[in-house]
Enzyme design. Structure first.
Site, PDB file in Angstrom:
ATOM      1  N   TYR A 190      29.402 184.974  59.321  1.00  0.00           N
ATOM      2  CA  TYR A 190      29.745 186.398  59.296  1.00  0.00           C
ATOM      3  C   TYR A 190      30.738 186.793  60.371  1.00  0.00           C
ATOM      4  CZ  TYR A 190      26.218 186.391  63.006  1.00  0.00           C
ATOM      5  OH  TYR A 190      25.509 186.100  64.145  1.00  0.00           O
ATOM      6  N   GLY A 191      31.264 185.847  61.131  1.00  0.00           N
ATOM      7  CA  GLY A 191      32.149 186.188  62.244  1.00  0.00           C
ATOM      8  C   GLY A 191      33.342 185.261  62.347  1.00  0.00           C
ATOM      9  N   LEU A 229      33.677 182.222  62.029  1.00  0.00           N
ATOM     10  CA  LEU A 229      33.723 181.099  61.088  1.00  0.00           C
ATOM     11  C   LEU A 229      34.207 181.513  59.699  1.00  0.00           C
ATOM     12  CD1 LEU A 229      30.393 179.432  62.189  1.00  0.00           C
ATOM     13  CD2 LEU A 229      32.639 178.335  62.264  1.00  0.00           C
ATOM     14  N   GLU A 265      27.677 177.486  68.273  1.00  0.00           N
ATOM     15  CA  GLU A 265      26.832 178.675  68.375  1.00  0.00           C
ATOM     16  C   GLU A 265      25.811 178.606  69.516  1.00  0.00           C
ATOM     17  OE1 GLU A 265      27.930 181.024  66.880  1.00  0.00           O
ATOM     18  OE2 GLU A 265      28.528 180.584  64.829  1.00  0.00           O
TER      19      GLU A 265
END
Length: 160
Positions: free
Chosen positions: A9-10, A12, A91
Site C-alpha cells: 500500500y506504499g 512497494l 519493512e
C-alpha cells in the site's frame, strides 16, 4: 516454488521507489560482492482492506495501524520465498512492521493476503491519509512541495 500472497500500500506499489523488489531480476549487494536473481512477483490486481485501519504519513512512506475507519487501497502480489525475505528486511519485520494476514475486499482472486502493519502507532506522524490512498496523497504532497519551491525568492519587487 512456493508463492506467498502480499498486499502492498506504499513504497512497494507500482511506480513507487521500492517496487523494484517486486519486478524481479538481479539484486547486487551495496559493496558489489554478490548478486542474486529472483523471480518477478505475480501481480493479481488492486484491492483494499476492510475499513478498520489508520494510514499514517511517515515522510516518504506510509504506515498502517489497526483501530480506525479507513479502507486502505493497494495492490496484491504473489511473491517467492526470496522476495518475501527481502520484503521482511525492508519493512523491519517483526520489530518495526509486523506481517499479518488480513481479509481484503474488491478483488475476487485474493480474499486474504499478508500485509505489513506498524508494530506501534507512530509518535510524530506527518499526517494521516484519510482516504486510504497513499499514492494519490503522496502525489498531492509532492506537487505542493514543488509549488512552494517555485514560489520562493520571487516577489513583485524582485521581478523588476
Amino acid at each position: 516454488m512456493t508463492w506467498t500472497r502480499v498486499f502492498v500500500y506504499g513504497s512497494l506499489l507500482a511506480g513507487e521507489p521500492n517496487h523494484r523488489l517486486l519486478r524481479g531480476g538481479t539484486i547486487v549487494s551495496e559493496d558489489g560482492c554478490f548478486s542474486r536473481s529472483h523471480a518477478p512477483a505475480k501481480f493479481l490486481g488492486a484491492a483494499s482492506t476492510q475499513p478498520l485501519f489508520r494510514l499514517w504519513d511517515l515522510g516518504s512512506y506510509p504506515g498502517m495501524t489497526r483501530g480506525g475507519a479507513v479502507s486502505v487501497v493497494g495492490e496484491v502480489y504473489d511473491v517467492d520465498e526470496g522476495t518475501l525475505a527481502r520484503l521482511d528486511a525492508l519493512e523491519g519485520h517483526p520489530s518495526f512492521y509486523r506481517r499479518e494476514r488480513l481479509r481484503l475486499v474488491g478483488n475476487q482472486k485474493c480474499q486474504t493476503a499478508w500485509v505489513y502493519l506498524l508494530v506501534h502507532e507512530p509518535r510524530a506522524p506527518r499526517g494521516e491519509v484519510l482516504d486510504g490512498n497513499w499514492q494519490l496523497y503522496f502525489k498531492k504532497k509532492r506537487a505542493s512541495y514543488l509549488l512552494e519551491d517555485t514560489g520562493r525568492g520571487t516577489t513583485k519587487d524582485s521581478e523588476g
